[in-house]
Design a protein around this motif. Structure first.
Motif, mmCIF file in Angstrom:
data_model
loop_
_atom_site.group_PDB
_atom_site.id
_atom_site.type_symbol
_atom_site.label_atom_id
_atom_site.label_comp_id
_atom_site.label_asym_id
_atom_site.label_seq_id
_atom_site.Cartn_x
_atom_site.Cartn_y
_atom_site.Cartn_z
ATOM 1 N N SER A 7 9.816 0.626 -12.786
ATOM 2 C CA SER A 7 8.950 1.097 -11.706
ATOM 3 C C SER A 7 7.535 1.329 -12.183
ATOM 4 N N ALA A 8 7.159 0.646 -13.236
ATOM 5 C CA ALA A 8 5.790 0.825 -13.725
ATOM 6 C C ALA A 8 4.807 0.195 -12.763
ATOM 7 N N ILE A 9 3.770 0.882 -12.417
ATOM 8 C CA ILE A 9 2.748 0.338 -11.528
ATOM 9 C C ILE A 9 1.445 0.301 -12.292
ATOM 10 N N GLN A 10 0.756 -0.766 -12.111
ATOM 11 C CA GLN A 10 -0.539 -0.898 -12.760
ATOM 12 C C GLN A 10 -1.459 0.242 -12.360
ATOM 13 N N ARG A 11 -2.297 0.585 -13.296
ATOM 14 C CA ARG A 11 -3.228 1.631 -12.948
ATOM 15 C C ARG A 11 -4.148 1.147 -11.850
ATOM 16 N N GLY A 12 -4.379 1.934 -10.885
ATOM 17 C CA GLY A 12 -5.268 1.557 -9.792
ATOM 18 C C GLY A 12 -4.554 0.890 -8.631
ATOM 19 N N GLN A 13 -3.305 0.547 -8.818
ATOM 20 C CA GLN A 13 -2.617 -0.132 -7.720
ATOM 21 C C GLN A 13 -1.755 0.857 -6.950
ATOM 22 N N VAL A 14 -1.574 0.507 -5.730
ATOM 23 C CA VAL A 14 -0.827 1.364 -4.807
ATOM 24 C C VAL A 14 0.338 0.576 -4.244
ATOM 25 N N ASP A 15 1.390 1.243 -3.940
ATOM 26 C CA ASP A 15 2.499 0.571 -3.277
ATOM 27 C C ASP A 15 2.117 0.334 -1.811
ATOM 28 N N LEU A 16 2.120 -0.921 -1.403
ATOM 29 C CA LEU A 16 1.593 -1.253 -0.086
ATOM 30 C C LEU A 16 2.591 -1.080 1.047
ATOM 31 N N VAL A 17 3.723 -0.519 0.748
ATOM 32 C CA VAL A 17 4.726 -0.364 1.812
ATOM 33 C C VAL A 17 4.197 0.492 2.958
ATOM 34 N N ASP A 18 3.236 1.366 2.664
ATOM 35 C CA ASP A 18 2.694 2.217 3.717
ATOM 36 C C ASP A 18 1.793 1.465 4.669
ATOM 37 N N PHE A 19 1.344 0.291 4.252
ATOM 38 C CA PHE A 19 0.396 -0.434 5.096
ATOM 39 C C PHE A 19 1.045 -1.581 5.842
ATOM 40 N N VAL A 20 2.347 -1.677 5.741
ATOM 41 C CA VAL A 20 3.032 -2.775 6.421
ATOM 42 C C VAL A 20 3.112 -2.478 7.923
ATOM 43 N N LYS A 71 -5.711 -6.094 -0.827
ATOM 44 C CA LYS A 71 -5.728 -7.007 -1.964
ATOM 45 C C LYS A 71 -4.373 -6.862 -2.627
ATOM 46 N N LEU A 72 -3.763 -7.986 -2.905
ATOM 47 C CA LEU A 72 -2.420 -7.943 -3.482
ATOM 48 C C LEU A 72 -2.509 -8.232 -4.973
ATOM 49 N N HIS A 73 -1.959 -7.343 -5.711
ATOM 50 C CA HIS A 73 -2.057 -7.505 -7.159
ATOM 51 C C HIS A 73 -0.761 -8.060 -7.742
ATOM 52 N N SER A 74 0.335 -7.389 -7.431
ATOM 53 C CA SER A 74 1.595 -7.825 -8.016
ATOM 54 C C SER A 74 2.732 -7.545 -7.045
ATOM 55 N N VAL A 75 3.854 -8.193 -7.348
ATOM 56 C CA VAL A 75 5.015 -8.012 -6.484
ATOM 57 C C VAL A 75 6.248 -7.849 -7.350
ATOM 58 N N ALA A 76 7.133 -6.963 -6.946
ATOM 59 C CA ALA A 76 8.376 -6.758 -7.693
ATOM 60 C C ALA A 76 9.541 -7.112 -6.791
ATOM 61 N N ILE A 77 10.380 -8.044 -7.262
ATOM 62 C CA ILE A 77 11.541 -8.435 -6.463
ATOM 63 C C ILE A 77 12.781 -8.165 -7.292
ATOM 64 N N LYS A 78 13.642 -7.368 -6.736
ATOM 65 C CA LYS A 78 14.876 -7.015 -7.445
ATOM 66 C C LYS A 78 16.048 -7.683 -6.765
ATOM 67 N N PRO A 122 7.461 -6.110 -12.270
ATOM 68 C CA PRO A 122 6.595 -6.775 -11.299
ATOM 69 C C PRO A 122 5.975 -8.039 -11.860
ATOM 70 N N VAL A 123 5.767 -8.959 -10.966
ATOM 71 C CA VAL A 123 5.125 -10.212 -11.327
ATOM 72 C C VAL A 123 3.658 -10.112 -10.958
ATOM 73 N N ILE A 124 2.831 -10.382 -11.929
ATOM 74 C CA ILE A 124 1.400 -10.313 -11.619
ATOM 75 C C ILE A 124 1.002 -11.616 -10.929
ATOM 76 N N LEU A 125 0.289 -11.479 -9.842
ATOM 77 C CA LEU A 125 -0.093 -12.664 -9.081
ATOM 78 C C LEU A 125 -1.521 -13.075 -9.404
ATOM 79 N N LEU A 157 5.521 -4.392 -2.951
ATOM 80 C CA LEU A 157 4.212 -5.041 -3.082
ATOM 81 C C LEU A 157 3.199 -4.033 -3.599
ATOM 82 N N PHE A 158 2.408 -4.466 -4.548
ATOM 83 C CA PHE A 158 1.422 -3.553 -5.123
ATOM 84 C C PHE A 158 0.039 -4.145 -4.982
ATOM 85 N N GLY A 159 -0.890 -3.270 -4.667
ATOM 86 C CA GLY A 159 -2.261 -3.736 -4.553
ATOM 87 C C GLY A 159 -3.145 -2.598 -4.128
ATOM 88 N N THR A 160 -4.288 -2.950 -3.568
ATOM 89 C CA THR A 160 -5.197 -1.930 -3.063
ATOM 90 C C THR A 160 -5.658 -2.335 -1.681
#
Lengths: 176, 395
Positions: A7-20, A71-78, A122-125, A157-160
């Motif tokens: 569950s590591a998230i890049q610094r500065g990135q936010v989980d975008l689930v709130d913006f869906v 802006k989409l930074h990375s995505v994690a698919i489990k 997560p996969v960096i895009l 989905l992670f991004g800003t």
């Protein structure tokens, strides 16, 4: 509950689930009993008992619009080892795609998931391609084991966001 | 009320010349399609319907999904029979037409009329079904016309591969006396998955004359018309009975002199009952009136004349109220009743048996019971007035 790596998230990135924008989220070829909410929604996606499964064949086409531009930074698919997705293509800002025209456009990014990714890494895009994302289409072309059914346990989905990046809201669970 | 875009695939192959569905199979399809379009647009005004033909020179889209009923009806004209259906191609084109619908929020549905024999095998059909399911297109199949052994099985296979949560249906319509469209109305194709089209369906059955109502008019939709029709029917029947009696009973005419007063009283009794009935629901009052009049078999002439007057008056919708008014006025002069008719009416069991045989009247209905009770009460009063009644002149 979550291990360090998954569950590591890049610094500065936010989980975008709130913006869906949930009202317009669509998933083609999903099984009626195992639907997209199981993989995408908060709470459901962390429940290992709930997953998204494909129906008629192993492909899945997921359309996720956002409530604002991100802006989409990375995505994690489990997913599980065998039925988890392998080739995943991402399309930014293409609405209402169907299986017939996924191959008409070049994807904004294309990823082959490894087993590590399937555990949650997560996969960096290609960040430059996802600067101005209103909607994201995820096309799961096949799965690891070549099975008839693909199973996805979690999509994160992670991004800003573009308009404001409130540094106080950034979730820093772990440093990358 | 689901927002839906529908493509209808018509079978206009040579097999459709057959007349085992009235008037021809092709025409039966056209009628059914008109009904479907109406039902879809009524259940949700934003629904769109499109039509394509599968046979002829090739698959041809007649009209792309639109909510304009006029366009759809117009394109159904001049459909020609010929060729052979290409079902796979037809379904593919339908899918494409749906894909390019204007409102992407609409659910996709294809309705296929499978009248000719199906020449594809199960695998091909299953593949088509799978592709439809993958793209979340629902499929309704109407199996009619040619029936060979493998056809139902093949269509079942197709349905199974496309069905998702019972959103797709397969209906079999054997040839028979009833219309293709009438049978279709009762199927899930019309009624949808919930009660979506049921409102339209009930109206459509009434309109199609399939209704269980006596005169093809739904009392819920048009009570006055239904009432007027029923009353005039009863009166016409009574008048004809009376006329028949009249020709056969010339001799007893002399007795009419004595009976005329009583027949007059019967009429007056009718009017009295009318008066009471004015407080009852309209259809029940008319029924009771008809009942009273039909029981006057033995009293022909005066009643026949009166019946003629009444029936002429009430044949016209607007004049029904006029007739009732005239009755009321007469009644004001002669508030008397005939004891004989009263006795008959007073016989509760007889009356209830008559009433129960009449459609739309429930003998246990409180208002009916009330009326009968009041009739019985007035019976004693009228016995006293009998002498007075006997002196009334003819009308």
């Amino acid at each position: 509950m979550a291990s360090v790596a998954s569950s590591a998230i890049q610094r500065g990135q936010v989980d975008l689930v709130d913006f869906v924008d949930w009202s317009s989220v669509e998933c083609l070829n999903q099984s009626s009993t195992h639907s997209l909410a199981n993989a995408l929604k908060q709470g459901y996606r962390d429940d290992d008992g709930l997953h998204l499964a494909s129906d008629a064949d192993e492909q899945l086409l997921i359309y996720i619009p956002f409530m604002q531009v991100v802006k989409l930074h990375s995505v994690a698919i489990k997913g599980p080892e065998e039925e988890g997705p392998r080739t995943v293509k991402l399309f930014s800002n293409k609405e209402h795609m169907g299986f017939s025209n996924v191959n008409d456009y070049p994807p904004s990014d294309s990823v082959v998931l490894s087993s590590e990714n399937l555990k949650g890494k997560p996969v960096i895009l290609k960040y430059v391609k996802f600067q101005n994302v209103r909607s994201l289409t995820i096309f799961i072309e096949d799965n690891q084991g070549g099975n008839d059914i693909s199973i996805v346990q979690k999509i994160a989905l992670f991004g800003t966001t573009v308009d404001t990046t409130n540094m106080k809201d950034l979730k820093k669970i772990e440093e990358h | 009320m689901v927002l839906e875009a529908t493509m209808i695939c018509i079978d206009n192959s040579e097999w459709m010349r057959n007349g085992d569905y009235t008037p021809t199979r092709l025409q039966a399809q056209a009628d059914a399609i008109n009904l479907i379009c109406g039902a879809k647009t009524q259940s949700n005004p934003e629904n769109t319907v499109g039509v394509l033909t599968m046979a002829g020179k090739g698959v041809r889209v007649l009209v792309t999904p639109t909510s304009d009923l006029g366009k759809i009806l117009a394109c159904m004209h001049g459909l020609e029979v010929g060729g052979e259906v290409n079902m796979t191609s037809g379904i593919q084109v339908a899918q494409l037409a749906l894909k390019h619908r204007q409102n992407k929020n609409q659910q996709q549905r294809i309705i296929v009329f499978a009248g000719s024999p199906v020449k594809y095998d199960n695998k091909v059909l299953a593949a088509i079904g799978k592709r439809l399911k993958k793209n979340s297109v629902a499929l309704d199949i109407v199996n009619f016309g040619e029936a060979d052994d493998a056809k139902p099985e093949k269509l079942e296979a197709l349905l199974a591969s496309v069905n998702n949560n019972d959103s797709s249906h397969l209906v079999h319509i054997p040839p028979g006396p009833s219309n293709l469209s009438d049978v279709l109305i009762s199927t899930p194709i019309f009624t949808g998955d919930g009660d979506g089209g049921s409102g339209f369906a009930t109206a459509a059955t009434a309109a199609a004359g399939l209704s269980s109502f006596d005169f093809g008019v739904d009392p819920n939709i048009d009570p006055e018309l239904a009432l007027a029709l029923r009353v005039s029917m009863e009166e016409e029947r009574a008048r004809q009975e009376a006329a028949a009696k009249k020709t056969t009973e010339d001799a007893p005419k002399q007795d009419k002199g004595g009976e005329s007063s009583s027949s007059h009283d019967i009429m007056a009794e009718d009017l009295a009952v009318d008066d009471k009935r004015d407080n009852l629901p309209d259809d029940e009052s008319a029924l009771l009136k008809a009942l009273a009049m039909s029981m006057d078999d033995s009293r022909s002439t005066g009643l026949a004349v009166r019946d003629a007057d009444m029936s002429e008056a009430s044949n016209d919708d607007q004049q029904l109220s006029l007739a009732l008014e005239m009755s009321k006025q007469e009644n004001l002069k002669d508030p008397s009743t005939d004891p004989e008719i009263n006795a008959v009416l007073g016989d509760q069991s007889f009356v209830s048996s008559i009433l129960s045989s009449l459609p739309g009247v429930d003998p246990n209905d409180p208002s009916v019971k009330e009326l009968l009770a009041s009739l019985q009460q007035s019976e004693t009063q009228q016995k006293q007035d009998k002498d007075k009644d006997g002196n009334k002149g003819d009308k």
